[in-house]
Structure formats: structure tokens, C-alpha cells
Design an enzyme around this catalytic site. Structure first.
Site, PDB file in Angstrom:
ATOM      1  N   TYR A   1      49.517  43.262  59.790  1.00  0.00           N
ATOM      2  CA  TYR A   1      50.850  42.789  60.176  1.00  0.00           C
ATOM      3  C   TYR A   1      51.804  42.756  58.978  1.00  0.00           C
ATOM      4  CZ  TYR A   1      49.096  41.265  64.764  1.00  0.00           C
ATOM      5  OH  TYR A   1      48.573  41.222  66.030  1.00  0.00           O
TER       6      TYR A   1
ATOM      7  N   MET B   1      51.390  38.616  73.728  1.00  0.00           N
ATOM      8  CA  MET B   1      50.847  39.950  73.992  1.00  0.00           C
ATOM      9  C   MET B   1      51.897  40.816  74.654  1.00  0.00           C
ATOM     10  SD  MET B   1      48.358  42.037  73.726  1.00  0.00           S
ATOM     11  CE  MET B   1      48.254  43.709  74.359  1.00  0.00           C
TER      12      MET B   1
ATOM     13  N   GLU C   1      57.312  41.243  70.263  1.00  0.00           N
ATOM     14  CA  GLU C   1      56.705  41.813  71.469  1.00  0.00           C
ATOM     15  C   GLU C   1      57.612  42.865  72.103  1.00  0.00           C
ATOM     16  OE1 GLU C   1      53.677  41.122  71.685  1.00  0.00           O
ATOM     17  OE2 GLU C   1      53.790  39.445  70.281  1.00  0.00           O
TER      18      GLU C   1
END
Length: 816
Positions: free
Chosen positions: A333, A211, A246
Site C-alpha cells: 500500500y 472492499m 475504494e
């Protein structure tokens, strides 16, 4: 657990752009934390201790708490307007046990103490005011971790993990690449990272995987730690790709956030594209092939059904928090990244990055939708003369983002006509309807090895005189060079034969193979004949790229077909045809495995694809492969500290047992039951033990599955599956299932009717299965099971027909 003397405090004040909150976290108040969608990890650590001269096994109790707010969980942690466009600054203060450290988005500016009314001492960690940001990227972690640190362009980067992991250097690789990826993206996008620090935390368990919380990124341990046992596993590539993803979010998602969740791809699709640029920067051996294999190929195989959603949708179609979760899928994605890749290609990377920089600077600390991105790209296009588009950027790109699916282009060499239609799985009866969708398609192409100016197909069919070919067999056309567009190409037989000849003459046409990799899937979905695809395999004796071999073998010999293929005349034909071509590349890698396996430490493609090559060689009966398996397995038995190279461990264990006796099998069973065996070791051994070639060993293995020697009923199911697909295991598994059906039915409950139905129908007579199910199932269960059987029967019929076509072709070409 009872709350006891612990109390929780939540003090909240809401201001227009500032949310001030303090959280006193009671480490034992589990139910309170779970309701907040906060990850809680308990861990018992065994240590030896001495009490009054007596030795005992002592346990130390540790806890870890980490938040996960995306998409809509911030509202369960603190009062807020929990929508991505409602950005605010945040002042965070966490009250916690003083033996733990508290982390949040911004640096800590003060750590003080307080006592509650019971005299217990608590630490108060106060953090600096955050930048203006969305609620879903606020974050905190409370842990007793240690960290490693470095400075990149004056900003601190810390990698946090369990103390023993930090001490052993498991996060050093992540630390070494994080700073360079940040600098790479800063230079590429010409926008500095705005926070003064970055923390990356490795969590022992983390369902989300990773995350991008601004300034406090969280990861599953396996995505951030590199252990010595990971030497040949491709783990470095996984860490580089995940970390880069990320970090990419720090610009795409954190700095500029989608206005609403219908444009989630602006976050995830762009980050999924830039993750490969960042990873390739720190690991130059990770070529574009990995993007093709991990992103483009998988989504082209999924985005071919009528019911698949579009990449972007109108806001009113996003209904409810539960629906938001479904948006975090491969469409968002992989399709988002593939569309971005195509956009970068037809604009040129220079113009694309210039447009992104303009977009990011304009909407920094704010929000945008996809039309805002199109507008900034259009501004850049209008300001130059090099790239000319056939329509507005919005019109071109909306054709890709606002309708589902993608096109397949059909090239007619004689007329120079290129036509398009939606690519659908023609073997699925639900996809037989015709749809008049069109895309505005950028066509990169080459003629006889020379790149040509970009073409645009903006209607269902169009004639391009420049793509007509002469009668010369050396005149050929290749479309979608380097898979630069999100579409498939369907060539006529004439061009396929000419392309096959080019490959035979010059197998180093990697650009061609990046396109030819789509030929087998085109056959699988009903667009070209298998004979045309097989023509492209004749040159393989000259092919030394392992990723190409992997693609060919996965399509010619799918794992689920291995035992089925041995029942047909196609097997000896495949054996002769393939082994003749496989020997050069097999012997190259077998030599390295025997003499210099360390040379493969940084060969990502060997780490990922070598297993299939060796598994196929052994399956085809290549004696050297079988000998190598026996050799390495025996070496492991004689020296348990020896590690079979993980690149081929599954194959070596399987054929080491297959070529041995009960001695080899019993050794695997003993290792499987050792408490220090990892889950990966157990999974490999569970599979390998089904490779035994003695019937009594397989039957005993199945019996073990019914006992308490396996950890769960799921393991029993897997054992049955593994045995069933082996050559001699089909009959044994069938007898075992029928004889033990009452017990299996009781164990699996409502799931029992579907146990292995598709696998069983691959190997048993349909009527035999139907009679058995009619005798054992209740009437209400028979209908669903019969439907499954009919479906499997149809698949088997199709498979047999395909194998007959392959056998016919091999008969004619076996000596080529």
C-alpha cells in the site's frame, strides 16, 4: 443451531465466460455461512412492549450477511477458477428471506417469490449479467438496511446502513462526496465508470475494513458514517480517504486487474495514491502534508531492515493462499503509493496521467503486470520531448520495485558529490553488512530557494558541479523537494547549519520542512548527530504549523519516554527551551478551545495533532494548560452532558484528575462503569485514571484491576502499564506486580514472564528485575526473559547516552 426446516440450494452451471449460480441463504444456518468466509452479524435490539397491560423488555433479532471474496475465498462460495486473470461474466440469483433485501454487483432486474415444500415463502432476487471481471470482486449482501441515494451523471449511487443511522443522517456526508469523487476520477483518467449503479454498504463489523467489490463496495461503519460526536475527530478525512481509495479501485483493480498477486501493488499502490487526490478534491484543506504523514513517513520508517521484501516479486515466489494474505501490507500500500508519487513527479502529472489512461484503455476488462505499465509509460515518454530520462522506464522503475529498501543520498557541498547507499537502521546489529545496491534516483532540488532542473543519480556516486556551494553562508542546497522521491537525504553539517539559518529567517519555507521532517529519523537510525537535528529547532517560536510541532515533539519527547525524561537533568532544560518556543502556538489554540472551539471543526491537522501539543505543555508544567484541564474537567463533572473537545479529551481527563483529588478520580470511575459509555470513552478514562498523583488512588486502581470490576485481564495489563509509566507510579506498580505475581501469573498463563518487561526495565534496576525473575520463573522461562531484559538494558543505555547529548546541547543553547 440446527438446520430445522431450512434448506440450502446451490445450483451452478459453468460456461467459458459465464458462471450462473443461485444461492438460497438460510439465515439461521450459521456454520454453512462461516465456511464460505461470509461476514455474519447478529444483533439484539431492545424495545419496550406491552403485553396484557404488562410492560416487558422485548428483543428483536436481526441478521446481516455480507461476502468477502478477496483474495481466494470465491472458491469456497461457488465453483470457479479463482484466479485474478480468469475473468468471467456472472449471472447471480439469490433466494432469501422476503423481509430482507439482497444486493450484488449489478442492479436487480427481478424480485419474485417461491414456496418451498414446507410452504415457507422465499424471495428470489435476480441480478443483471455482470461485466467481465475477476472472481474476487463478486459480492452479495443480505440485510434489512435502508439507504440514501443520488444520481451522478445518470448513474445511481446508494449508501446502505442500519435504518436508524440513515434516519439520523449519519451517511449523508459519504453520499455527498461519493459522486464527486467518481466524476473527478472519470475526468482525470478520461474513462467513464462502466457500471450502471454503485452501492456502498456500512457494515457494523468488517475485519477487512473496506472492499472494492465492483458495484457493491463494503465498509466498516466507522469508515462510512459521520456522527455528531465525530465533530472534532478527523472522521470526515477518514471517510473521504477510505471512500476515495475504494472508488479508485474501480479503475485500478476492477477494470484492469493485476495478472497475478505478485503485482498486487498495481491495485493497492495505485489506489492508495489516488485516494489522496480524490480526498483532496472533495476536502481541499487536506493538503499533501497528509500524504507525507500517512504514507511516505511511515513506510520510510519500516522499509529499512534487510529482511523486508521487495514491492514486486517473480510469480514463483507467491506460494499458497495463506502467503497471499501477507501481501496486503504497508509495502504494497504505502510503498506502492510512494513509488507512484515519485513516478508522477519525475514524469510530470500530465504525462503520467496520459500513460495511465493508455494503460487502462488497453487492458480494460483484462489483466496486466508491471511491465505492461512500464511499456505504456515508455510509449508516452517516447512521444514527447519535454521529459528526458537517463534510462528506459523499465530499468528505472525495476530498481525501485524489484529490490527491497530504498537509498539514502549523501551530499558533499564542497565537491558537489552525491552518493547513495541502502538506508538501513544502523542501530540494529543485523544491518551492519554492506550491500552494493543502487537505484536510479530522480533528484529534485533547489538552490537558495529557486527550483533547479531535475538531476539523476544512476550510479553509487557522482559529481554534480552545479550543486557545489560558495563560502557564503546564504548559499544552500535542498534535495528531494516536497519529498518527491522515495529516499532520504543526509546533509553535511555545513549545509544543515545554513538550512537552520534559513528557517530562522523565514519559517514559512514549508517545502523545506517537508524535507527537514526526515532529519530526526535520520538521527534515530544512526545517520546524523542529534546536535545537527536540534539546530533546526531554534526557530520554532515563529512556527505556527501544528503538524510541524507534532513531528518535533514526537521525536524529542516520545510518549514512551515521558516518565524516563523526568529522571534526568534534561527535563528542566527541555522545559525551559521548549516552553519559550511553544507559548505562541499553545496560546493560539488554547484561546480557540476556550472561546471558539467550533472554528476547529474542519481543521484536520488540529484534530489529529493538537493532543500532543497540549499533552506536552501540561507535562512540562505549563500552568495555563493545567488550569485549562481543571477548568474543562470540572465543567464536565458539573454538567455530564457537556462534551470535552475530543481534540484534547485524553489530556484534559488526565490532568483534570492529576490536579484534583479522589472526587475527580471517583467521577471518572463512575463514568467508566456506566453501560452507555463508548469503547473510546472507556479507553480514555482507563488511561486518565492512572494520572492520579496520590499513591493510594493508584494502588486502589491496581487492586480494582485484579477484581472483577474491569471487563478482562487485558484491561488489568493496560492498567499496570499506565500506572508504571507515571512519575509516582513506578514504585507502586513494581510493588503491586511482585506482591501479586502468583495471581498475575495464573491469569496470564504462558504470557506472564513477559508482562511489562520492557516497561519495567525502563524504570527499575536491571539486577532487581533479574533477581525477581530468577526467583519466580521456571528454568525454561528464564532464558527468554533474560534475553528480553538484556535487550531492554541495551536500549536504556542508548537512551541515557542520547539524553546526555541532548542535555549538553541544551546547556549551550538554552538562551538562544
Amino acid at each position: 443451531p440446527k438446520q430445522g426446516k431450512c434448506r440450502k440450494r446451490i445450483l451452478c452451471t459453468l460456461a467459458p465466460l459465464s458462471l450462473i449460480f443461485s444461492i438460497c441463504i438460510c439465515l439461521f444456518f450459521f456454520f454453512f455461512l462461516v465456511s464460505f468466509h461470509i461476514f455474519v452479524h447478529y444483533e439484539f435490539i431492545s424495545t419496550s412492549c406491552n403485553i396484557l397491560d404488562q410492560s416487558y423488555l422485548c428483543f428483536q433479532y436481526r441478521m446481516l450477511i455480507a461476502s468477502q471474496m478477496e483474495p481466494t475465498y470465491a472458491r469456497t462460495v461457488y465453483p470457479c477458477f479463482d484466479e485474478p486473470a480468469m475473468k468471467a461474466t456472472f449471472d447471480i440469483r439469490i433466494i432469501h428471506d422476503p423481509s430482507y433485501v439482497a444486493l450484488s454487483n449489478m442492479p436487480a432486474i427481478d424480485v419474485s417469490e417461491m414456496k418451498d415444500e414446507n410452504g415457507s415463502v422465499w424471495a428470489i432476487t435476480t441480478f443483471n449479467t455482470s461485466l467481465k471481471m475477476s472472481t474476487y470482486i463478486t459480492a452479495f449482501v443480505i440485510c434489512d438496511f435502508d439507504y440514501v441515494t443520488r444520481t451522478e451523471r445518470g448513474k445511481e449511487i446508494r449508501i446502505w446502513a442500519r435504518k436508524e443511522a440513515v434516519k439520523n443522517g449519519y451517511v449523508d456526508y459519504a453520499l455527498n462526496i461519493t459522486g464527486p469523487i467518481f466524476s473527478f476520477l472519470e475526468d482525470l483518467l478520461n474513462i467513464s465508470y462502466p457500471l450502471p449503479k454503485t452501492d456502498l454498504v456500512a457494515l457494523p463489523e468488517f475485519e477487512a475494513g473496506a472492499m472494492e467489490n465492483w458495484g457493491l463496495m463494503t465498509f466498516q461503519e466507522s469508515s462510512l458514517m459521520y456522527l455528531p460526536r465525530d465533530k472534532f475527530t478527523g472522521r470526515k478525512a477518514v471517510i473521504a480517504i477510505t471512500t476515495s481509495h475504494e472508488i479508485g479501485h474501480q479503475w485500478f483493480g476492477n477494470l484492469v486487474t493485476m495478472s497475478w498477486w505478485n503485482d498486487l501493488w498495481l491495485n493497492e499502490g495505485l489506489a492508495s495514491y489516488f485516494e489522496y487526490l480524490g480526498a483532496a478534491f472533495v476536502e481541499p484543506k487536506l493538503s499533501l502534508v497528509i500524504f507525507h504523514d500517512h504514507v511516505i513517513q511511515p513506510i520510510l520508517s519500516e522499509d529499512n531492515e534487510i529482511g523486508v521484501r521487495s514491492l514486486s516479486a517473480s510469480e514463483d515466489k507467491i506460494k499458497g493462499s495463506s502467503f497471499l494474505i501477507s501481501l496486503f501490507d504497508t509495502i504494497t500500500y504505502n510503498k506502492g503509493a510512494s513509488i507512484t508519487w515519485m513516478l508522477s513527479n519525475f514524469l510530470t502529472e500530465k504525462l503520467f496521467i496520459r500513460a495511465l489512461t493508455s494503460y487502462l484503455k488497453t487492458f480494460s476488462f483484462s489483466n496486466a503486470n508491471q511491465d505492461d505499465l512500464w511499456t505504456h509509460i515508455q510509449l508516452v515518454v517516447d512521444g514527447q520531448d519535454e521529459v528526458q530520462l537517463p534510462a528506459s522506464v523499465k530499468k528505472i522503475m525495476d530498481s525501485w520495485t524489484c529490490q527491497n529498501g530504498f537509498p539514502v543520498l549523501t551530499l558533499n557541498l564542497s565537491t558537489g558529490t552525491i552518493s547513495q547507499e541502502q538506508f538501513l537502521n544502523k542501530r540494529n546489529d543485523n544491518n551492519t553488512a554492506t550491500y552494493n545496491k543502487t537505484w536510479i534516483v530522480p533528484i529534485s532540488w533547489m538552490r537558495n530557494g529557486s527550483s533547479q532542473p531535475l538531476l539523476w543519480l544512476d550510479e553509487s556516486s557522482k559529481m554534480f558541479p552545479e550543486v557545489q556551494v560558495s563560502e557564503s553562508e546564504y548559499d544552500w542546497i535542498l534535495l528531494n523537494v516536497n519529498l518527491s522521491g522515495y529516499y532520504r537525504v543526509n546533509y553535511d553539517e555545513l549545509n544543515l547549519k545554513r538550512l537552520a539559518r534559513v528557517l530562522e529567517n523565514d519559517p514559512k519555507y514549508v517545502l523545506m520542512w517537508s524535507n527537514m521532517r526526515l532529519v530526526f529519523p535520520s538521527n534515530r537510525f544512526g545517520y546524523i548527530q542529534i546536535e545537527s537535528a536540534l539546530e533546526l529547532t531554534k526557530y520554532l517560536a515563529k512556527e505556527d504549523e501544528i503538524f510541524i510541532w507534532n513531528m518535533v515533539l514526537l521525536n524529542l519527547i516520545p510518549d514512551t519516554w515521558e516518565s524516563t525524561l523526568k529522571n534526568y537533568e534534561v527535563y528542566p532544560l527541555l522545559k525551559k527551551y521548549l516552553l519559550k518556543r511553544m507559548l505562541p502556538i499553545y496560546h493560539y489554540y488554547a484561546g480557540l478551545i476556550r472561546q471558539n472551539v467550533d472554528a476547529l471543526e474542519n481543521d484536520y491537522f488540529a484534530q489529529v495533532y493538537l493532543e500532543k501539543l497540549f499533552a506536552t505543555a501540561c507535562w512540562l508544567g505549563l500552568q495555563d494548560c493545567l488550569d485549562l484541564s481543571s477548568e474543562l474537567y470540572a465543567k464536565w463533572m458539573n454538567s455530564p452532558e457537556y462534551n470535552i473537545p475530543s481534540l484534547i479529551r485524553r489530556t484534559i481527563c488526565c490532568y483534570g484528575i492529576a490536579m484534583g483529588s479522589d472526587k475527580e478520580w471517583n467521577f471518572a470511575w463512575d463514568v467508566y462503569n456506566q453501560t452507555n459509555s463508548t469503547k473510546e470513552d472507556k479507553d480514555i478514562l482507563m488511561f486518565a485514571m492512572s494520572c492520579a498523583r496520590e499513591s493510594w488512588l493508584l494502588y486502589r486502581y491496581l487492586q480494582y484491576g485484579l477484581s472483577d470490576t474491569l471487563p478482562s485481564s487485558n484491561c488489568t495489563s493496560e492498567v499496570i502499564l499506565y500506572v508504571m509509566v507515571k512519575d509516582i507510579g513506578q514504585r507502586i506498580a513494581w510493588e503491586f506486580v511482585t506482591q501479586n505475581w502468583p495471581l498475575l501469573s495464573e491469569r496470564y498463563g504462558e504470557e506472564s514472564p513477559s508482562i511489562q518487561v520492557h516497561k519495567l526495565t525502563s524504570h527499575m534496576h536491571f539486577f532487581q528485575l533479574q533477581i525477581f525473575y530468577n526467583m519466580t520463573l521456571e528454568e525454561n522461562e528464564r532464558e527468554d526473559t533474560t534475553a528480553l531484559l538484556e535487550s531492554a538494558k541495551f536500549e536504556n543505555t542508548e537512551r541515557r547516552e542520547l539524553l546526555m547529548e541532548v542535555a549538553d546541547w541544551l546547556q549551550k543553547n538554552i538562551n538562544d
